[in-house]
Motif scaffolding. Structure first.
Motif, mmCIF file in Angstrom:
data_model
loop_
_atom_site.group_PDB
_atom_site.id
_atom_site.type_symbol
_atom_site.label_atom_id
_atom_site.label_comp_id
_atom_site.label_asym_id
_atom_site.label_seq_id
_atom_site.Cartn_x
_atom_site.Cartn_y
_atom_site.Cartn_z
ATOM 1 N N GLU A 1 15.559 10.803 -27.576
ATOM 2 C CA GLU A 1 16.391 11.919 -28.024
ATOM 3 C C GLU A 1 17.810 11.464 -28.336
ATOM 4 O O GLU A 1 18.388 11.836 -29.365
ATOM 5 N N LYS A 2 18.391 10.661 -27.456
ATOM 6 C CA LYS A 2 19.784 10.245 -27.645
ATOM 7 C C LYS A 2 19.956 9.457 -28.940
ATOM 8 O O LYS A 2 20.879 9.714 -29.727
ATOM 9 N N THR B 1 19.476 11.785 -31.964
ATOM 10 C CA THR B 1 20.593 12.724 -32.091
ATOM 11 C C THR B 1 21.780 12.052 -32.763
ATOM 12 O O THR B 1 22.434 12.643 -33.646
ATOM 13 N N ARG B 2 22.059 10.837 -32.363
ATOM 14 C CA ARG B 2 23.166 10.105 -32.973
ATOM 15 C C ARG B 2 22.911 9.854 -34.453
ATOM 16 O O ARG B 2 23.813 10.004 -35.297
ATOM 17 N N GLU C 1 22.956 13.534 -36.389
ATOM 18 C CA GLU C 1 24.022 14.529 -36.251
ATOM 19 C C GLU C 1 25.432 13.979 -36.420
ATOM 20 O O GLU C 1 26.364 14.748 -36.643
ATOM 21 N N LEU D 1 15.833 18.311 -35.288
ATOM 22 C CA LEU D 1 15.238 17.451 -34.262
ATOM 23 C C LEU D 1 14.623 18.333 -33.185
ATOM 24 O O LEU D 1 15.313 19.155 -32.576
#
Length: 305
Positions: free
Chosen positions: A270-271, A274-275, A278, A299
């Motif tokens: 996820e991390k 996300t980067r 986003e 996501l």
């Protein structure tokens, strides 16, 4: 507390309210990737899967496409969850111990479709879909001719890096009438209470019985709408998957015009995703450049993956 019909009716109403509160307190994720198909029989056969509607210039007589025989069937299954309430607990005013349980039962009921739908993604690597191939496969057959008379070419809906050891993630197109996964619903969840004082379980075991049951199942839609990615999440891999999905065609080579809009992933990446998806800027060759992927995808971090 004296156990009477009036008391039991009040308890049923109270437990039903806690059950409904539990359902209302959560939001399932499955509708993001699955289309709900109502069912009225024991099984549904999706013989039309694989036939993508399209147009040609009308010159002369109509040209009817010879549809390939499809025999993709999803059979409904019965599901239940049940609990007993001790008569002694009612008489001793200990009903508070059941309130959270019924609320949790409502929550589990509302989220149950997630438990059917998201595991389909992992099963897609070993389970066949409408064309007889695994849903995620390297050799889906696409015919070179519109009428199916030509030779098949093999198409993949997987991106695989053999040295990658992380979790699989997925890119999907979810804007069409049919999403990648089908959630087939024969019977919605039903809350039932067996609380008659003459019920056999009350007489023999001092138990009032409550239960939830439903009928449903999950299966696969069009494989062209999902790509399984077994590679480290990077911008380049995302672009590669986008280009792959946009290249998918129907028989005869007509482009399907699929535009991926959703990335489904487990929490383990996820991390990173996300980067990638986003941030306004990212570093490239020591300089800050505009993130062209921002805003292209939603996501979805799926709890069931």
């Amino acid at each position: 507390m004296i156990v009477t019909s009036t008391t039991l009716n009040a308890l049923r109403t109270g437990f039903s309210k806690h059950f409904q509160d539990g359902k209302n307190g959560v939001k399932p994720q499955f509708t993001k990737i699955a289309t709900i198909i109502p069912s009225t029989t024991a099984t549904n056969t999706y013989g039309w899967l694989g036939e993508w509607p399209g147009f040609r210039e009308w010159i002369g007589d109509r040209v009817h496409k010879s549809m390939k025989e499809r025999d993709y069937t999803i059979a409904n299954k019965d599901w239940e969850s049940s609990v007993d309430v001790q008569r002694n607990h009612i008489e001793d005013d200990q009903l508070g111990i059941y309130d959270p349980m019924f609320k949790e039962a409502g929550r589990a009921t509302e989220l149950f479709p997630d438990e059917l739908v998201f595991p389909q993604l992992a099963l897609g690597e070993t389970t066949t879909c409408y064309d007889g191939q695994f849903f995620f496969d390297s050799d889906h057959p696409i015919n070179a001719e519109v009428d199916g008379s030509g030779a098949d070419v093999s198409v993949t809906n997987m991106i695989v890096d053999v040295v990658y050891t992380g979790d699989t993630w997925y890119m999907m197109c979810t804007s069409r009438a049919l999403k990648p996964i089908i959630y087939q619903e024969r019977k919605k969840p039903q809350f039932t209470a067996m609380t008659a004082l003459t019920d056999e379980a009350v007489y023999t075991a001092k138990k009032f019985r409550y239960g939830i049951d439903l009928r449903s199942n999950a299966g696969f839609g069009f494989w062209q709408m999902a790509i399984a990615i077994k590679a480290a999440p990077t911008p380049d891999v995302i672009w590669q998957a986008m280009e792959l999905m946009k290249s998918f065609t129907a028989d005869g080579g007509r482009k399907l015009g699929l535009v991926p809009d959703l990335i489904v992933a487990p929490s383990s990446i996820e991390k990173t995703l996300t980067r990638i998806l986003e941030r306004e800027l990212y570093e490239e060759n020591g300089a800050a450049v505009t993130n062209e992927l921002k805003g292209k995808f939603e996501l979805l971090v799926a709890h069931q993956l």
